[in-house]
Design a protein around this motif. Structure first.
Motif, PDB file in Angstrom:
ATOM      1  N   UNK A   1     161.261  82.813 101.896  1.00 20.44           N
ATOM      2  CA  UNK A   1     161.286  83.931 102.837  1.00 20.44           C
ATOM      3  C   UNK A   1     159.998  83.996 103.649  1.00 20.44           C
ATOM      4  N   UNK A   2     158.862  83.742 102.994  1.00 18.51           N
ATOM      5  CA  UNK A   2     157.589  83.747 103.724  1.00 18.51           C
ATOM      6  C   UNK A   2     157.541  82.625 104.750  1.00 18.51           C
ATOM      7  N   UNK A   3     158.083  81.468 104.378  1.00 14.64           N
ATOM      8  CA  UNK A   3     158.092  80.336 105.308  1.00 14.64           C
ATOM      9  C   UNK A   3     158.940  80.638 106.539  1.00 14.64           C
ATOM     10  N   UNK A   4     160.083  81.308 106.322  1.00 13.70           N
ATOM     11  CA  UNK A   4     160.951  81.634 107.453  1.00 13.70           C
ATOM     12  C   UNK A   4     160.374  82.761 108.300  1.00 13.70           C
ATOM     13  N   UNK A   5     159.693  83.708 107.654  1.00 15.82           N
ATOM     14  CA  UNK A   5     159.205  84.871 108.397  1.00 15.82           C
ATOM     15  C   UNK A   5     157.941  84.569 109.186  1.00 15.82           C
ATOM     16  N   UNK A   6     157.110  83.656 108.688  1.00 16.87           N
ATOM     17  CA  UNK A   6     155.795  83.437 109.293  1.00 16.87           C
ATOM     18  C   UNK A   6     155.851  83.124 110.787  1.00 16.87           C
TER      19      UNK A   6
ATOM     20  N   UNK B   1     162.171  83.312  91.408  1.00 19.91           N
ATOM     21  CA  UNK B   1     161.571  84.334  92.265  1.00 19.91           C
ATOM     22  C   UNK B   1     160.476  83.732  93.143  1.00 19.91           C
ATOM     23  N   UNK B   2     159.675  82.857  92.571  1.00 26.77           N
ATOM     24  CA  UNK B   2     158.603  82.232  93.350  1.00 26.77           C
ATOM     25  C   UNK B   2     159.172  81.391  94.491  1.00 26.77           C
ATOM     26  N   UNK B   3     160.266  80.685  94.217  1.00 26.35           N
ATOM     27  CA  UNK B   3     160.891  79.867  95.258  1.00 26.35           C
ATOM     28  C   UNK B   3     161.452  80.730  96.373  1.00 26.35           C
ATOM     29  N   UNK B   4     162.088  81.850  95.997  1.00 29.76           N
ATOM     30  CA  UNK B   4     162.643  82.751  97.003  1.00 29.76           C
ATOM     31  C   UNK B   4     161.547  83.351  97.873  1.00 29.76           C
ATOM     32  N   UNK B   5     160.447  83.784  97.241  1.00 28.71           N
ATOM     33  CA  UNK B   5     159.341  84.359  98.007  1.00 28.71           C
ATOM     34  C   UNK B   5     158.741  83.331  98.962  1.00 28.71           C
ATOM     35  N   UNK B   6     158.588  82.115  98.473  1.00 33.59           N
ATOM     36  CA  UNK B   6     158.035  81.065  99.330  1.00 33.59           C
ATOM     37  C   UNK B   6     158.952  80.773 100.507  1.00 33.59           C
TER      38      UNK B   6
END
Length: 241
Positions: free
Chosen positions: A110-115, A103-108
């Motif tokens: 998605x945040x990296x792509x969205x930023x 979950x932590x990897x997925x959140x990281x």
């Protein structure tokens, strides 16, 4: 006129930036290919969807030689080549080397792509808003454009729900038909430059353009309905409040 030209230049820059970043984000299909791989043990059938796997080589030289003797050489068979219309693909099977992300990897991820897309969308909206919309010039265009023009303007205008109301009120004061004003208000709440940039980067161009098209149709329909309701009630075309 200078304000309108400045806005057009900004919109052109937006489109160029979005086109350049169309392939920046990973799609769902690319993620799926990591989880699933073609089955290397699958054997293609001889016929698939009515198409044979092999067809006779159309080369004119692919004919029975005159010196061929069936008794000595065996039955002659023409040279076969792969059929370009044979569309069979091996089935996909789970990749034994694939490890599901945490979950932590997925959140990281998605945040990296969205930023960058969030920053791009907010920055473009700020630039367009700082350009100061030429309300009077736009009102003149909307008097003839109707609900569809109001919807297009609403999608291209970087206004929030609070910012769009004063602009819509100014349109009404300038005699813009109520249908165009309603379409403008509906479109500003449905989509915008910032959401288009974020959607393009995270969901891909198809989803982003589909959302814009749906917002355009919804806003135009709302404006047309308002025009019909006002006309049926006997109200004036441009001064309905």
């Amino acid at each position: 006129r200078a304000g309108v030209m400045r806005s057009l230049v900004h919109y052109t820059i937006v489109l160029l930036l979005l086109a350049a970043g169309a392939d920046a984000g990973d799609s769902c299909c690319k993620k799926r290919l990591q989880r699933l791989i073609p089955d290397a043990a699958a054997v293609p059938p001889d016929v698939h969807d009515g198409q044979p796997r092999l067809v006779v080589d159309p080369d004119p030289a692919n004919v029975r030689p005159e010196s061929w003797d069936d008794e000595d050489d065996g039955p002659w068979e023409p040279e076969m080549v792969p059929n370009p219309a044979f569309a069979w693909r091996p089935p996909m099977v789970p990749n034994p080397e694939y490890t599901p992300p945490t979950l932590a990897t997925e959140l990281e991820e998605e945040a990296r792509k969205a930023a960058p897309w969030v920053v791009l969308g907010v920055g473009l909206s700020a630039l367009l808003e700082a350009a100061q919309l030429p309300v009077e010039a736009l009102a003149g265009l909307l008097r003839c454009a109707g609900p569809l023009g109001g919807a297009l303007l609403g999608l291209a205008t970087p206004l929030c729900s609070c910012g769009s109301l004063p602009v819509a009120a100014a349109f009404v004061r300038d005699g813009v038909p109520l249908g165009a004003v309603v379409a403008f208000l509906t479109a500003t709440q449905s989509a915008g430059i910032d959401s288009a940039a974020i959607g393009w980067g995270l969901l891909g161009p198809t989803a982003a353009l589909a959302r814009l098209a749906g917002s355009l149709l919804l806003a135009a329909a709302a404006g047309a309905a308002a025009s019909l309701a006002l006309r049926g009630g006997g109200g004036g075309g441009g001064s309905g409040r």
